[in-house]
Design an enzyme around this catalytic site. Sequence first.
Site, PDB file in Angstrom:
ATOM      1  N   ASP A  15       0.819  -1.204   0.000  1.00 18.08           N
ATOM      2  CA  ASP A  15       0.000   0.000   0.000  1.00 18.08           C
ATOM      3  C   ASP A  15       0.860   1.265   0.000  1.00 18.08           C
ATOM      4  OD1 ASP A  15      -2.367   1.566   0.350  1.00 18.08           O
ATOM      5  OD2 ASP A  15      -1.875   1.725   2.481  1.00 18.08           O
ATOM      6  N   GLU A  45       3.857  -7.595   7.597  1.00 14.84           N
ATOM      7  CA  GLU A  45       2.564  -8.177   7.239  1.00 14.84           C
ATOM      8  C   GLU A  45       2.622  -9.267   6.188  1.00 14.84           C
ATOM      9  OE1 GLU A  45      -0.374  -5.209   6.423  1.00 14.84           O
ATOM     10  OE2 GLU A  45      -0.502  -4.701   8.527  1.00 14.84           O
ATOM     11  N   TYR A  92      -5.933  -2.192  13.567  1.00 18.83           N
ATOM     12  CA  TYR A  92      -6.846  -1.109  13.166  1.00 18.83           C
ATOM     13  C   TYR A  92      -8.226  -1.293  13.786  1.00 18.83           C
ATOM     14  CZ  TYR A  92      -3.161   0.376  10.020  1.00 18.83           C
ATOM     15  OH  TYR A  92      -1.967   0.834   9.523  1.00 18.83           O
ATOM     16  N   GLU A  94       1.515  -0.242  14.015  1.00 19.37           N
ATOM     17  CA  GLU A  94       0.598   0.569  13.208  1.00 19.37           C
ATOM     18  C   GLU A  94      -0.751   0.661  13.900  1.00 19.37           C
ATOM     19  OE1 GLU A  94       0.113  -0.523   9.059  1.00 19.37           O
ATOM     20  OE2 GLU A  94       2.278  -0.791   8.795  1.00 19.37           O
TER      21      GLU A  94
HETATM   22  C1  GCB Z   1      -1.118  -1.865   6.835  1.00 17.61           C
HETATM   23  C2  GCB Z   1       0.137  -1.803   6.042  1.00 17.61           C
HETATM   24  C3  GCB Z   1       0.418  -0.395   5.545  1.00 17.61           C
HETATM   25  C4  GCB Z   1      -0.883   0.220   5.032  1.00 17.61           C
HETATM   26  C5  GCB Z   1      -1.854   0.303   6.189  1.00 17.61           C
HETATM   27  C6  GCB Z   1      -3.199   0.922   5.795  1.00 17.61           C
HETATM   28  O1  GCB Z   1      -1.340  -2.720   7.644  1.00 17.61           O
HETATM   29  O2  GCB Z   1       1.272  -2.268   6.751  1.00 17.61           O
HETATM   30  O3  GCB Z   1       1.399  -0.450   4.549  1.00 17.61           O
HETATM   31  O4  GCB Z   1      -0.662   1.489   4.488  1.00 17.61           O
HETATM   32  O5  GCB Z   1      -2.098  -0.986   6.652  1.00 17.61           O
HETATM   33  O6  GCB Z   1      -3.339   2.128   5.925  1.00 17.61           O
HETATM   34  O7  GCB Z   1      -4.073   0.209   5.358  1.00 17.61           O
END
Ligand code: GCB
Length: 608
Positions: free
Chosen positions: A165, A422, A479, A515
């Site tokens: 991404d 990931e 998330y 993250e």
């Molecule tokens: C993740 C990835 C990262 C993405 C992020 C997202 O888990 O490691 O590269 O940019 O999610 O914002 O979805």
Amino acid sequence: MSVFMYPLDNEKRRVISLDGIWKFKFDTQGVGRNENWKDGLTDTIEMVVPSSYNDIFTEAAKRDFCGDVWYQTDFYIPSEFEALDTLIRFGSATHRATVFVNGVELVSHEGGFTPFGGNLNDVAKFGQKNTVVVVVNNELSKVTIPVGSVKTHDNGVKECTPAFDFFNYAGIHSSVRLVAVPKTRVNDITVVTGFEGTTGTVEYTIESALNAGQEIRVSLLNAEGEVVATADGQQGSLTVENVILWQPRKGYLYDLVATIVEGEELVDIYTLPVGVRTVKVEGTKFLINNEPFYFKGFGHHIDAHTIGRGHSDIMNLRDLECLDWIHANSLRTSHYPYPEEFMQLADRRGLVIIDEVSHVGAWNMTDVSQAGMGGSNAVPVKHFDREDVQTEGMVNHKDAITKLIARDKNHPCVVMWSLSNEPDSSQESSEAYFKEIFAFARDGLDAQDRPMTMVNFMLAAYGNCKASQFADVVCLNRYYGWYVTNGADLPNAGDQFAKELAGWATEGKPVIITEFGADTVSGFHALPSTMFTEEYYNEYLDQNFAAFDSCDAVVGEHCWNMHDFNTGQGIIRVNGNKKGAFTRDRQPKMAAHHLRARWGVVKDFNQK
Ligand code: GCB
């Protein structure tokens, strides 16, 4: 000379920059290799080195170009360099490159983020004009690092489809230099530092093929330039009384000056900045200089308007200023090795770095991606079940790890290596793969024996991850409140996250949240909040903070991302990824102020 040593201009060495405007050509038909474009390009346009070429142009076909691009420039090597070895050195070219000098192939390199080069002595003309032509290719496959694929459209145009991404920026991304070094020279240096009470030690190993009568002398200078320790020989230990340690946010550096002398004559000299510090994992603590450290900061990207992923000292400095302002003490080089100059700044500033290899996003190569990222590129074959991934992919992965550690091994800022971001570590076949990757990485590549990790994906949640067992630190991208339990369920996000963390805590290892973040369009507001608004990001952060604070094993929080960044186009990306605490031009969103308020209180050490 090891190509991983940073080029220095000094009493015995010379560096000439080849940065600037080069000739450039898209190989739209893919004919350049057969038609000998290596001998000289015709009908060229202009391109800046270093930079990504993608965002310079106004046409989509150029921005999204997939295939070979060609660069050319002329250079002169002064006649007096004939007595030296002269290399042409590229800081990085993404993702692979072949260099021709005066029509002769000099070097080919795979891997878009690490340096490479070749000796010019046999192919270049001293005191005359030389021509360098470079072909750079950005194609991706299941076995490249990073992973992706190439789709060919009906009209024959190729499209790179990354399994990650971030925008697949390409080009000569770092400086190109002529580096002239003595024939007998310091080829490489490795340091390991330690301390006992107020006495520091710097153990060093110098790689060099000495001639009879030549010897190595080493001295260590403090920041005032005073000699504080000396030693002789290719291997030795320097003792520093009243040592000043390299500390997070106080990046004190000594200079290790390695010289080769013949009698009184200086043959070669190389100066390596050295920070004296230790790093160790003990139970659920991450110790820097024997103190439990708490990571506050971001996953970052080298990404800026127009320059793309090209190296820019301006952007690097701005980023470091923003990090200071927000009270961050650390950063992950997501998702690839960063420019050498960035790492040097991090050393000087005391910015703690989790250094990541570019093995990223194998999740998108499997059917699970449908659930997580709306992955229209999904291929319903489990990534680690593929034989080519276990063979060729493994070789490339190991090669990328070797190069990362060879380049960054001496940086005091680097406290941990991240061997992957990931991967789909829920797959059975990922277990054997990562067992081998970790064993390989731990087998003598890093004399400092730093902790190693891999960054876990949310679909390999607690109890379901086959790879984190090999890591010293559990790193989680999570998330809750965004991809999991979204808007309607935000008030429960913290509790759900805390439940998963309680599971991971039973592993007895430190946990870093590498993250967490919510896409937020700067200037969007709503009361009550809705997803994508600035209010929502702040509420989302509060849910996450509560989860972190509920778990003693959590020793760090890296928000995703420091700033908005460019991605490929897709239905869940609004002109790029908008999870930045800062906008893409590095101005704070409300979330940045919110993080700043918390990180101003959360201590660097002994937080838990
Ligand atoms: C993740 C990835 C990262 C993405 C992020 C997202 O888990 O490691 O590269 O940019 O999610 O914002 O979805």
